[in-house]
Design an enzyme around this catalytic site. Structure first.
Site, short mmCIF file in Angstrom:
data_model
loop_
_atom_site.label_atom_id
_atom_site.label_comp_id
_atom_site.label_asym_id
_atom_site.label_seq_id
_atom_site.Cartn_x
_atom_site.Cartn_y
_atom_site.Cartn_z
N ASP A 2 3.90 4.75 31.42
CA ASP A 2 3.44 4.66 30.18
C ASP A 2 4.22 5.63 29.19
O ASP A 2 4.97 6.72 29.47
CB ASP A 2 1.97 4.90 29.85
N ASP A 6 -12.28 8.64 31.81
CA ASP A 6 -13.01 7.38 31.58
C ASP A 6 -12.44 6.44 32.76
O ASP A 6 -12.91 5.16 32.50
CB ASP A 6 -12.75 6.77 30.03
N HIS A 53 -9.35 5.61 33.30
CA HIS A 53 -8.12 4.67 33.07
C HIS A 53 -7.05 4.96 34.29
O HIS A 53 -6.90 6.26 34.65
CB HIS A 53 -7.67 4.87 31.73
N GLU A 107 -7.26 1.44 29.25
CA GLU A 107 -8.63 1.89 29.15
C GLU A 107 -9.74 1.18 29.41
O GLU A 107 -9.33 -0.20 29.74
CB GLU A 107 -8.66 2.38 27.66
C1 F6R Z 1 -0.15 9.15 32.65
C2 F6R Z 1 -1.12 8.30 32.89
C3 F6R Z 1 -2.48 8.80 32.84
C4 F6R Z 1 -2.93 9.85 33.32
C5 F6R Z 1 -4.38 10.32 33.10
C6 F6R Z 1 -4.79 11.73 33.97
O1 F6R Z 1 1.28 8.92 32.83
O2 F6R Z 1 -0.75 7.28 33.16
O3 F6R Z 1 -3.18 7.75 33.42
O4 F6R Z 1 -2.64 10.00 34.85
O5 F6R Z 1 -4.74 10.23 31.81
O6 F6R Z 1 -4.28 12.70 33.10
P1 F6R Z 1 -4.09 14.25 33.58
O7 F6R Z 1 -3.31 14.21 34.79
O8 F6R Z 1 -3.57 15.00 32.51
O9 F6R Z 1 -5.68 14.70 33.57
#
Ligand code: F6R
Length: 259
Positions: free
Chosen positions: A63, A132, A134, A139
């Site tokens: 992403d 959440d 994702h 989401e």
């Molecule tokens: C990032 C991504 C997100 C993160 C998720 C957890 O490329 O795809 O799904 O993996 O938001 O983020 P952290 O590791 O910062 O808790």
């Protein structure tokens, strides 16, 4: 799903590093899907220190923030350069991330999917998980068959990610993310989750019902999903003793090569 529970976040990162290193060694032309955020930092540090040959490896990131250019310090382009790419000999032409500044997101997202297909599909997709549930930036309520597209971040995710931007108001509202359908087509999915704040989302993903309200639960449909956790992230799992027993009693042909 294979659930691997490790004592600490550092141990979980080491396990994930062993899995990815083994792929790079056994398939020097592998296509690897990558994630950003806090969770993979130890893993990327370990991979960078390993000194493996990345010259034949192709990467696709999950992403990027929409409206954020590659040179922006909080862009996922910048994150990947800083934390992995500049430390390994990956060929820049084999590195792919969605372009947050694309003038035509729809065509760009379609082309991203085409590039993944043209590369032969993703051998291993690394994932983190949001509080959440994702994965990527899919989401809650994301279609379980979605492809790369624009998504709107939830207030919770924008709050969670404010730590990277200094303040919540600076966190973009929109992102380009691989879809859940895209992720499900990877040959292996490796979800790394650490910390108590991920325990509820992990429990929903692993032991809850398949539901778009917890997008990571879609991994229950994945042909080979590995969920690599520290004790804190695993703390709400009902069957953690069983997962530990299975891991400790793996047949030799399934064992992950040691470091
Ligand atoms: C990032 C991504 C997100 C993160 C998720 C957890 O490329 O795809 O799904 O993996 O938001 O983020 P952290 O590791 O910062 O808790």
């Amino acid at each position: 799903m294979e659930i691997i529970i490790q004592p600490s976040a550092e141990d979980a990162a080491e396990m994930a590093e062993r899995i990815i290193s083994n792929l790079i060694i056994t398939n020097p032309q592998a296509v690897i899907g990558l994630a950003t955020g806090s969770t993979p930092l130890h893993l990327y540090r370990r991979l960078a220190a390993k000194g493996l040959d990345w010259s034949g490896i192709t990467t696709f990131n999950l992403d990027e923030y929409l409206g954020v250019g590659a040179e922006h310090p909080q862009s996922y382009h910048a994150f990947m350069q800083e934390n992995l790419f500049r430390h390994v000999n990956v060929d820049a032409k084999n590195v792919h991330l969605p372009d947050g500044m694309t003038p035509d997101p729809e065509t760009h997202c379609h082309a991203y999917e085409e590039k993944i297909r043209a590369a032969g599909g993703i051998d291993l997709q690394l994932l983190g998980i949001g509080t959440d549930g994702h994965i990527g930036f899919n989401e809650p309520t994301s279609s379980l068959s979605s492809r790369t597209r624009i998504k709107t971040l939830t207030a919770r995710t924008r709050r969670d990610n404010a730590r990277f931007f200094g303040s919540e108001k600076d966190v973009p509202f929109h992102v380009i993310t691989m879809g859940i359908g895209t992720i499900l087509e990877s040959r292996t999915a490796l979800l790394l989750a650490t910390g108590e704040n991920k325990a509820e989302a992990v429990e929903g993903a692993v032991e809850g019902a398949l539901t778009s309200m917890n997008p990571a639960s879609a991994l229950q449909l994945h042909r080979r999903a590995i969920i690599c956790l520290d004790e804190a992230a695993a703390s709400k799992l009902q069957r953690r003793d069983y997962y530990r027993w299975v891991f400790e009693n793996k047949p030799p042909w399934q064992k992950i090569p040691p470091n």
